[in-house]
Design a protein around this motif. Structure first.
Motif, short mmCIF file in Angstrom:
data_model
loop_
_atom_site.label_atom_id
_atom_site.label_comp_id
_atom_site.label_asym_id
_atom_site.label_seq_id
_atom_site.Cartn_x
_atom_site.Cartn_y
_atom_site.Cartn_z
N CYS A 64 -1.52 12.05 11.81
CA CYS A 64 -0.09 12.15 11.71
C CYS A 64 0.47 10.97 10.82
O CYS A 64 1.19 11.41 9.80
N LEU A 65 0.23 9.80 10.99
CA LEU A 65 0.60 8.92 10.22
C LEU A 65 0.07 8.94 8.94
O LEU A 65 0.83 8.42 8.04
N ALA A 66 -1.08 9.30 8.92
CA ALA A 66 -1.67 9.20 7.45
C ALA A 66 -1.22 10.34 6.68
O ALA A 66 -0.95 10.08 5.51
N VAL A 67 -0.68 11.49 7.24
CA VAL A 67 -0.02 12.87 6.54
C VAL A 67 1.04 12.29 5.93
O VAL A 67 1.48 12.50 4.90
N LEU A 68 1.99 11.49 7.03
CA LEU A 68 3.39 11.09 6.49
C LEU A 68 3.24 10.03 5.49
O LEU A 68 4.13 10.11 4.52
N CYS A 69 2.43 9.15 5.40
CA CYS A 69 2.29 8.34 4.18
C CYS A 69 1.75 8.98 2.99
O CYS A 69 2.31 8.41 2.12
N ALA A 70 0.91 9.96 3.07
CA ALA A 70 0.70 10.52 1.90
C ALA A 70 1.64 11.39 1.36
O ALA A 70 2.24 11.45 0.11
N VAL A 71 2.73 12.03 2.26
CA VAL A 71 3.81 12.83 1.76
C VAL A 71 4.77 11.84 1.29
O VAL A 71 5.41 12.03 -0.01
N LEU A 72 4.94 10.71 1.54
CA LEU A 72 6.03 9.59 1.47
C LEU A 72 5.59 9.06 -0.25
O LEU A 72 6.26 8.95 -1.06
N LEU A 73 4.12 8.87 -0.28
CA LEU A 73 3.55 8.20 -1.57
C LEU A 73 3.73 9.28 -2.46
O LEU A 73 4.20 8.92 -3.73
N ILE A 74 3.58 10.58 -2.35
CA ILE A 74 3.75 11.73 -3.33
C ILE A 74 5.26 11.89 -3.75
O ILE A 74 5.57 12.00 -4.99
#
Length: 310
Positions: A64-74
């Motif tokens: 979940c943390l990885a997915v959240l970081c990816a969304v924030l980065l995009i």
């Protein structure tokens, strides 16, 4: 054969598991008499399940943390690209044509209003500067005239008057700024005063406010006056003593006169006479007298005999 091997392997593992559990139980017994003993089937699976459940929860949180970081980065990349496009003048999101047109119209209207206000402000500043300059010029002219009056008073003081009667005085031309017509000299002031103060000034220079009897004299005096919006000059006529009984400053009564049509009308207690010369070319010299309150401040016309001291 394969089935028997698998069964043997399973039995061996189970036996080993039983032995380990027994060893654990024996160690527990050595620790104290109050320890509760459970069966192998209840203890062993529980410990394994706890370890596996903790590892699963950790993996899920990490994902979940990885997915959240990816969304924030995009999102950060998208915002940065949009800001860079706006800074470089690249087209951003398309605005509805109607809204864009209304916005442009509003900006044009505001720009036009600002331009009009700026122009009006500049005009007001210019008018203010012109008025200040005109005021300064008038003040300087007044000071010069007062200085000239003082000089005239010095020259025509009592010490310069001889004991001989005026009739015996030699005939001399009218000195500047006096103007000559027939046997009289006329002075036209360029500063304003009340009718009474104008008469006092003329008397200080051995004269009086102008007394005008003939059309020729009236035309001469009127021709010396400058044109303006409403250029008015006091002369020596009033009915202060008795209403409608107009008398010259020398005490003689008016006969005839050169009044404008409808004048004198005593509109607001108007007891003194003045001459008007405007920019209207059709106005006539012999129809230019008006009456006004004597306290008003206007320029005036002095007159004295040509042989009088100057």
């Amino acid at each position: 054969m394969s089935t028997n091997a698998e069964s043997t392997l399973s039995d061996g593992m189970y036996s080993k598991l039983i032995d380990n559990e027994r060893s654990y139980l024996d160690e527990s017994d050595a620790s104290g008499p109050d320890v509760q003993h459970n069966s192998v089937l209840s203890v062993t699976p529980w410990r394994g399940a706890s370890r596996q459940g903790g590892q699963g929860s950790y993996r899920l949180a990490s994902m979940c943390l990885a997915v959240l970081c990816a969304v924030l980065l995009i999102s950060l990349v998208a915002v940065s690209a949009h800001s860079r496009n706006q800074a470089q003048g690249l087209p951003g999101p398309q605005v509805a044509p109607q809204n864009q047109s209304e916005g442009q119209t509003q900006m044009q209207t505001q720009s036009a209003d600002v331009a009009v206000l700026t122009e009006s402000l500049a005009k007001l500043h210019k008018e203010r500067d012109d008025l200040q300059k005109e005021r300064d010029d008038l003040q300087k002219e007044r000071d010069d005239l007062q200085k000239e009056r003082d000089q005239l008073l010095t020259q025509t003081g009592p010490q310069s008057v001889t004991s001989a009667p005026k009739s015996a005085a030699p005939t001399i031309p009218c000195a500047h700024p006096w103007l000559q017509f027939n046997s009289s000299c006329y002075y036209i002031s360029s500063f304003s005063d009340s009718w009474e103060d104008g008469q006092n000034f003329c008397q200080e220079m051995d004269g009086h406010l102008a007394i005008i009897h003939t059309p020729e004299e009236q035309t001469f005096v009127w021709d010396q006056l400058p044109r303006g919006h409403w250029n008015a000059y006091w002369f020596g006529l009033s009915d202060e003593s008795t209403e409608d009984d107009w008398v010259w400053v020398d005490g003689t009564k008016l006969v005839g006169g050169f009044w404008e049509k409808g004048e004198p009308n005593n509109h607001i207690n108007e007891d003194c006479g003045y001459i008007v010369k405007t920019q209207v070319l059709e106005r006539k010299a012999i129809q230019s007298w008006y009456d006004a309150p004597c306290s008003m401040h206007w320029p005036f016309i002095c007159e004295k005999e040509m042989g009088a001291p100057q």
